[in-house]
Design an enzyme around this catalytic site. Structure first.
Site: not given
Ligand SMILES: [Zn+2]
Length: 465
Positions: A285, A331-332, A430
């Site tokens: 991604h 995606e996230e 993250h």
């Protein structure tokens, strides 16, 4: 299970699978030329830094690329230009409707009994607190399940704190159980009248870097602000709570929901010679969270898959089937690009021969898992054997295909998991610390070597996975 045991189990499984696989009559054999080329590609990949250089370019020239943000569009333009400059046969985009959320500001401080500020970050897609923040007593639960079992009377008008700790594991098995608090905690707390949620970061480090990541709000429940404390700050809050006095927290989270915007999945192809409509999918991604520069999540996957296809294009005879590198959008924030990709291509599933995804950082590949027909396992066994020189073993588990490519896997597309060593992945995942300096060039080379073996053999063998 320890890492050593896991590796031993996988190695044992490799022997077992290799001796029980039989060649079915209706599947073609692997050509010697295909095997020889795969070995050549493996060795060539270890001599060059294409993936490392692509990652340097993406993280430097684009940097953070939050889904739906203007920076994601910059990343899309970067990817189209890179595919073209690398000389892919086909380069195109497919539109994706993406929710755009923006982080504005985030502050947390203990008001009493021991006044001090804490390091905090808003979880992705978090609602804002009222302007000026909320100040309320903390109610503490060790796990999401404890919150589920709690009484409304204990929670109403308070800020819920969930302190579950993620366990370190080579394949990231600590993530699933711990991440419930991040995904579902806010709505569960709000259902019981909480004003906001704070969690211990879903991460394995001991730095004051809070880990963001998506919240999933339930449709019928008011949206409250949700934030993560860094692990040392969560420890600190737990120590303060242990003193037994009521603890009051001030939390000020400002965010903005911009609604839907149009972004794109970016696709680059190397066209197959004999069966150009049959496709091997390499996924990753392109979006990242906004705190770091998305080097390990998932710039590494973007770079590895692009570089593997590029290596094949430059150094091997064209394979018989098409290699399609798909860089998924958003995606996230909920597998948005992958879900729309699967919907768009669901009627063409029989031409999607097999797929795999690189979205587990920049650690080396250590095991190969598959979900293929029993009479195709001999091909995957041979891939694993050729990757053996890279330290890869055949894994004794059914592959899922990763979060994005797994959307097609669930519809029936065969999938491979190139399992990466994730022992350090969740130290950085993250956080603002997800940056290029953490990536080792030799690990990127090893990944490309393994991916080139898989990709070339999958695209050049003409049987059915
Ligand atoms: Zn990712």
């Amino acid at each position: 299970m320890s890492v050593t045991n896991l590796v031993k189990t996988a190695a044992f499984a490799a022997v077992f699978i290799a001796t029980t696989a039989t060649l079915a009559d209706d599947q073609p054999p692997l050509d010697d030329a295909t095997i020889e080329t795969a070995r050549t590609l493996r060795d060539a990949a270890l001599e060059e830094d294409t993936a490392y250089n692509l990652l340097e370019s993406l993280t430097t020239e684009v940097g953070p690329r939050l889904a739906g943000s203007p920076q994601e569009q910059v990343a899309i333009d970067w990817a189209v230009a890179k595919f073209k400059s690398l000389g892919f046969d086909k380069v195109y985009t497919e539109p994706v409707q993406v929710p755009r959320w923006e982080r504005l500001s985030e502050h947390a401080r203990v008001v009493s009994p021991f006044a001090q500020s804490l390091r905090v970050t808003a979880l992705g897609k978090s609602a804002a607190t009222p302007v000026g923040g909320v100040t309320a007593e903390i109610v503490h639960y060790a796990t999401f399940e404890d919150l589920q079992a709690a009484d409304t009377a204990d929670i109403e008008g308070k800020i819920v704190f969930i302190s579950n700790r993620m366990k370190r594991h080579i394949a990231g098995r600590g993530y699933g159980p711990a991440v419930q608090a991040r995904g579902r905690g806010a709505s569960e707390a709000a259902r019981k009248g909480a004003l906001a949620l704070v969690i211990r970061s879903i991460g394995t480090d001991s730095h004051r870097m809070p880990h963001t990541g998506g919240v999933n709000y339930a449709a019928d429940i008011p949206r409250i602000a949700a934030a993560a404390l860094s692990n040392p700050d969560a420890d600190q809050l737990e120590r303060i709570l242990k003193r037994g006095k009521p603890v009051t927290l001030h939390l000020d989270i400002q965010t903005k929901d911009h609604g839907m915007v149009e972004m794109a999945n970016v696709i680059g192809e190397i066209t197959g010679t004999t069966f150009p409509d049959d496709v091997v999918i390499l996924g990753s991604h392109l979006d990242s969270w906004d705190l770091g520069t998305g080097a390990i999540d998932d710039g590494a996957g973007v770079a590895i898959t692009m570089a593997a296809a590029d290596l094949i294009k430059r150094m091997a005879p064209r394979p018989k089937r098409t290699i399609r590198v798909v860089l998924f959008s958003a995606e996230e924030v909920g597998l948005v690009g992958a879900r729309q990709y699967a919907e768009r291509h669901k009627d063409n599933l029989k031409h999607l021969i097999i797929g795999a995804e690189s979205d587990f950082g920049a650690g080396p590949v250590w095991a190969l898992a598959s979900k293929v027909r029993p009479d195709a396992t001999f091909v995957v066994d041979k891939m694993a054997q050729i990757m053996g020189a890279l330290g890869v073993v055949r894994a004794d588990r059914v592959a899922g295909g990763g979060p994005d490519v797994g959307q097609l896997g669930r519809m029936g597309m065969p999938v491979i998991d190139m399992m990466q060593n994730g022992n350090q992945y969740f130290d950085l995942h993250h956080t603002a610390d997800d940056t290029f300096d953490k990536v080792k060039p030799e690990d990127m080379r090893q990944n490309v070597a393994a991916w080139a073996v898989f990709t070339y053999m999958a695209a050049d063998w003409t049987g059915i996975f």
